[in-house]
Design a protein around this motif. Sequence first.
Motif, PDB file in Angstrom:
ATOM      1  N   UNK A 193      10.390 -14.122 -12.369  1.00  0.00           N
ATOM      2  CA  UNK A 193      11.239 -13.466 -13.351  1.00  0.00           C
ATOM      3  C   UNK A 193      12.711 -13.674 -13.022  1.00  0.00           C
ATOM      4  N   UNK A 194      13.086 -13.471 -11.774  1.00  0.00           N
ATOM      5  CA  UNK A 194      14.480 -13.626 -11.377  1.00  0.00           C
ATOM      6  C   UNK A 194      14.957 -15.047 -11.668  1.00  0.00           C
ATOM      7  N   UNK A 195      14.129 -16.024 -11.355  1.00  0.00           N
ATOM      8  CA  UNK A 195      14.500 -17.421 -11.566  1.00  0.00           C
ATOM      9  C   UNK A 195      14.715 -17.719 -13.044  1.00  0.00           C
ATOM     10  N   UNK A 196      13.852 -17.205 -13.902  1.00  0.00           N
ATOM     11  CA  UNK A 196      14.005 -17.428 -15.341  1.00  0.00           C
ATOM     12  C   UNK A 196      15.311 -16.847 -15.860  1.00  0.00           C
ATOM     13  N   UNK A 200      18.840 -19.013 -17.055  1.00  0.00           N
ATOM     14  CA  UNK A 200      19.417 -18.807 -18.384  1.00  0.00           C
ATOM     15  C   UNK A 200      20.864 -18.340 -18.293  1.00  0.00           C
ATOM     16  N   UNK A 201      21.163 -17.436 -17.374  1.00  0.00           N
ATOM     17  CA  UNK A 201      22.531 -16.927 -17.217  1.00  0.00           C
ATOM     18  C   UNK A 201      23.455 -18.035 -16.729  1.00  0.00           C
ATOM     19  N   UNK A 202      23.017 -18.776 -15.724  1.00  0.00           N
ATOM     20  CA  UNK A 202      23.865 -19.847 -15.190  1.00  0.00           C
ATOM     21  C   UNK A 202      24.169 -20.909 -16.248  1.00  0.00           C
ATOM     22  N   UNK A 249       9.973 -12.534   1.629  1.00  0.00           N
ATOM     23  CA  UNK A 249       9.004 -12.806   0.557  1.00  0.00           C
ATOM     24  C   UNK A 249       9.562 -12.603  -0.845  1.00  0.00           C
ATOM     25  N   UNK A 250      10.646 -11.858  -0.954  1.00  0.00           N
ATOM     26  CA  UNK A 250      11.220 -11.534  -2.262  1.00  0.00           C
ATOM     27  C   UNK A 250      12.394 -12.448  -2.628  1.00  0.00           C
ATOM     28  N   UNK A 251      12.807 -13.307  -1.722  1.00  0.00           N
ATOM     29  CA  UNK A 251      14.027 -14.094  -1.953  1.00  0.00           C
ATOM     30  C   UNK A 251      13.729 -15.235  -2.914  1.00  0.00           C
ATOM     31  N   UNK A 252      14.435 -15.276  -4.075  1.00  0.00           N
ATOM     32  CA  UNK A 252      14.102 -16.271  -5.099  1.00  0.00           C
ATOM     33  C   UNK A 252      14.614 -17.679  -4.799  1.00  0.00           C
ATOM     34  N   UNK A 253      15.536 -17.827  -3.854  1.00  0.00           N
ATOM     35  CA  UNK A 253      16.028 -19.148  -3.493  1.00  0.00           C
ATOM     36  C   UNK A 253      17.517 -19.301  -3.682  1.00  0.00           C
TER      37      UNK A 253
END
Length: 401
Positions: free
Chosen positions: A175-178, A182-184, A238-242
């Motif tokens: 979800x965070x990546x999506x 889009x924001x970037x 484990x929660x870090x999106x990258x």
Amino acid sequence: MPVGVAVVAAVLGTASIAGGLADRDRKNLEAATSQRAVAVPTCEVTDGNSLIPRPGSALFGVNLNLDAKPLAQYAADLGHKPAVSVSFADFPYTEQERTHLQQAAAQVRADGHIMLLTLEPKQGLAAVTPDVINALVKDLVSINGQGVPVIVRLAHEMNGSWYPWSQQPVEYKAMFTQVADAVHTGAPGSAMMWAPNYAGGYPFAGGQFESTAGSADFAALDTDHDGALTMADDPYAPYYPGDGVVDWVGMSLYHWGAKYPWGENEIPEANKFADQLTGTYVGANGDDSLLPDFYGVYGKDHNKPVAIPETAALYNPAAGGAAEIDIKRLWWEQVFSPQIHTRFPNLKMINWFEWDKNEVEVKGRIDWTTTNSPSIQGAFTAALPDWLQYGQGTSCRPTEE
């Protein structure tokens, strides 16, 4: 997205305590509403790189109870316009909340610089659909175009166990990546912040949304592969999106007291702020020295600017113990110390929690503020170091709607 594009979207509530947040969020949104016509300027969209604090400085911001004090009054009390100011919304948010965000942007444009927008997926991660994301980007573009950069703090404290988006690392990262992509791409005047909860007490057993054994999420969280979730498991990784989707990292750090139960007026322990930031604190939750070094891992190894979305020291007017000025002064002296500035050069934002409110955990009123009492206000403003950077407002010329 270049490092430094974002400052934090504000943390809602205390660093490691669940519950009691909804009223705060709603009031802050409601207070942003105005009955007057809005002056809407036409501005060139801010390049995210321009949000990076100058070398050797950190942005100073506020999480303010706008019902009790308008942003303009806080700026007058502080002697500076805050560089960052907090807004909140559910995600997806309602049309009413969308209006509140536009009104909050008007306040930030006049008396601050950057909006810190915390988005809370209270309907669960699955509710963050492509249509919801597209609507967000459209609104960010509108706000950016009015001269207000926005920093999105998305689904904060995801490593806790008290939110509908808690302890679901697989779905959370997707979800965070999506949203970040889009924001970037679509809103270059906005950026993303990843902000877990300080992990003292991890994995916060007993919370409504704690991970259950046998699930894919549980397996991802069991970083030492012993079949159990304990403080020996990494509470952040484990929660870090990258690195490609995270612009800033953040963690709120408070002085709630030296020992549980909360509510006693206690002097902050020496070096507590730095020890919490680096995972070496020994105090209220026992020995937290098993925790990863948050600053070292994410500020240095990942080379991300680090934000303290909220910080303050607890004072209970109904309790005895240490004096208010001593508790708060000894805390801000830690936060603003030359040693902190030198030791943590990637610490690029500090946001004060300026609320006087009832706290569920204490079952009573706690005064976190530094500008409501003249004597404390004077001491606090005198202690602000010269390495803090404040808001300058927008140079856009508004036109009346």
